[in-house]
Design a protein around this motif. Structure first.
Motif, short mmCIF file in Angstrom:
data_model
loop_
_atom_site.label_atom_id
_atom_site.label_comp_id
_atom_site.label_asym_id
_atom_site.label_seq_id
_atom_site.Cartn_x
_atom_site.Cartn_y
_atom_site.Cartn_z
N ALA A 21 -2.74 -4.37 -7.16
CA ALA A 21 -2.40 -5.30 -6.20
C ALA A 21 -0.91 -6.05 -6.85
O ALA A 21 -0.17 -6.25 -6.01
N GLU A 22 -1.00 -6.49 -8.10
CA GLU A 22 0.21 -7.30 -8.45
C GLU A 22 1.50 -6.49 -8.71
O GLU A 22 2.31 -7.11 -8.16
N VAL A 23 0.99 -5.17 -8.96
CA VAL A 23 2.38 -4.37 -9.02
C VAL A 23 2.91 -4.16 -7.64
O VAL A 23 4.13 -3.99 -7.57
N VAL A 24 2.04 -3.95 -6.61
CA VAL A 24 2.50 -3.75 -5.14
C VAL A 24 3.41 -4.79 -4.74
O VAL A 24 4.56 -4.84 -4.42
N LYS A 25 2.98 -6.16 -5.14
CA LYS A 25 3.52 -7.40 -4.77
C LYS A 25 4.81 -7.41 -5.28
O LYS A 25 5.65 -7.91 -4.83
N LEU A 26 4.95 -6.86 -6.70
CA LEU A 26 6.16 -6.88 -7.39
C LEU A 26 6.91 -5.90 -6.74
O LEU A 26 8.32 -6.27 -6.52
N LEU A 27 6.77 -4.94 -6.25
CA LEU A 27 7.74 -3.87 -5.65
C LEU A 27 8.02 -4.34 -4.51
O LEU A 27 9.08 -4.35 -3.90
N GLU A 28 7.15 -4.93 -3.73
CA GLU A 28 7.77 -5.42 -2.28
C GLU A 28 8.55 -6.72 -2.52
O GLU A 28 9.74 -6.77 -1.84
N LYS A 29 8.47 -7.30 -3.42
CA LYS A 29 9.39 -8.48 -3.85
C LYS A 29 10.62 -7.91 -4.09
O LYS A 29 11.60 -8.60 -3.57
N LYS A 33 11.23 0.89 -2.55
CA LYS A 33 10.41 1.76 -1.75
C LYS A 33 9.27 2.34 -2.40
O LYS A 33 9.73 2.99 -3.64
N TYR A 34 8.06 2.32 -2.00
CA TYR A 34 7.03 2.75 -2.87
C TYR A 34 5.80 3.54 -1.98
O TYR A 34 5.78 3.34 -0.83
N GLN A 35 5.06 4.44 -2.81
CA GLN A 35 3.99 5.07 -2.19
C GLN A 35 2.87 4.80 -3.04
O GLN A 35 2.87 5.18 -4.11
N LEU A 36 1.63 4.31 -2.75
CA LEU A 36 0.69 4.05 -3.43
C LEU A 36 -0.45 5.18 -3.26
O LEU A 36 -0.75 5.54 -2.21
N THR A 37 -0.86 5.77 -4.34
CA THR A 37 -1.91 6.65 -4.11
C THR A 37 -3.12 6.47 -5.02
O THR A 37 -3.12 5.31 -5.40
#
Length: 100
Positions: A21-29, A33-37
């Motif tokens: 979740a913290e990595v996803v927050k970093l990517l969004e910040k 462009k990302y895809q979580l699997t």
């Protein structure tokens, strides 16, 4: 376009969702462009250098979150003959599955 799959595992942890979740927050910040699997995170960036900078930041984030040891695996698709995006790769396979 460079498509990169990476997995960052803080060793010794039973559940990784709070770290992911913290990595996803970093990517969004960062506006990446990302895809979580279920097993990895895939990003789409302009260069390998950019990908490694982002992954290094995510790797270091694990230590900031309290990990004592971290294992990171990276896989890179750097295609230069034409622009290909994450969705294009999936679409190409599904078209072949459906007989297109």
């Amino acid at each position: 376009m460079v498509i990169v799959e990476f997995v960052i595992v803080p060793l010794g942890e039973r559940s990784l969702s709070r770290y992911v979740a913290e990595v996803v927050k970093l990517l969004e910040k960062k506006g990446v462009k990302y895809q979580l699997t279920p097993m990895a995170t895939i990003i789409e960036v302009s260069t390998v250098r950019e990908a490694f900078a982002i992954i290094e930041e995510a790797h270091q984030l694990m230590f900031k979150l309290g990990a004592d040891r971290v294992s990171t695996t990276v896989r890179i698709d750097d295609r230069r003959d034409k622009a290909v995006h994450m969705e294009d790769k999936v679409k190409s396979v599904l078209e072949k599955v459906r007989g297109g």
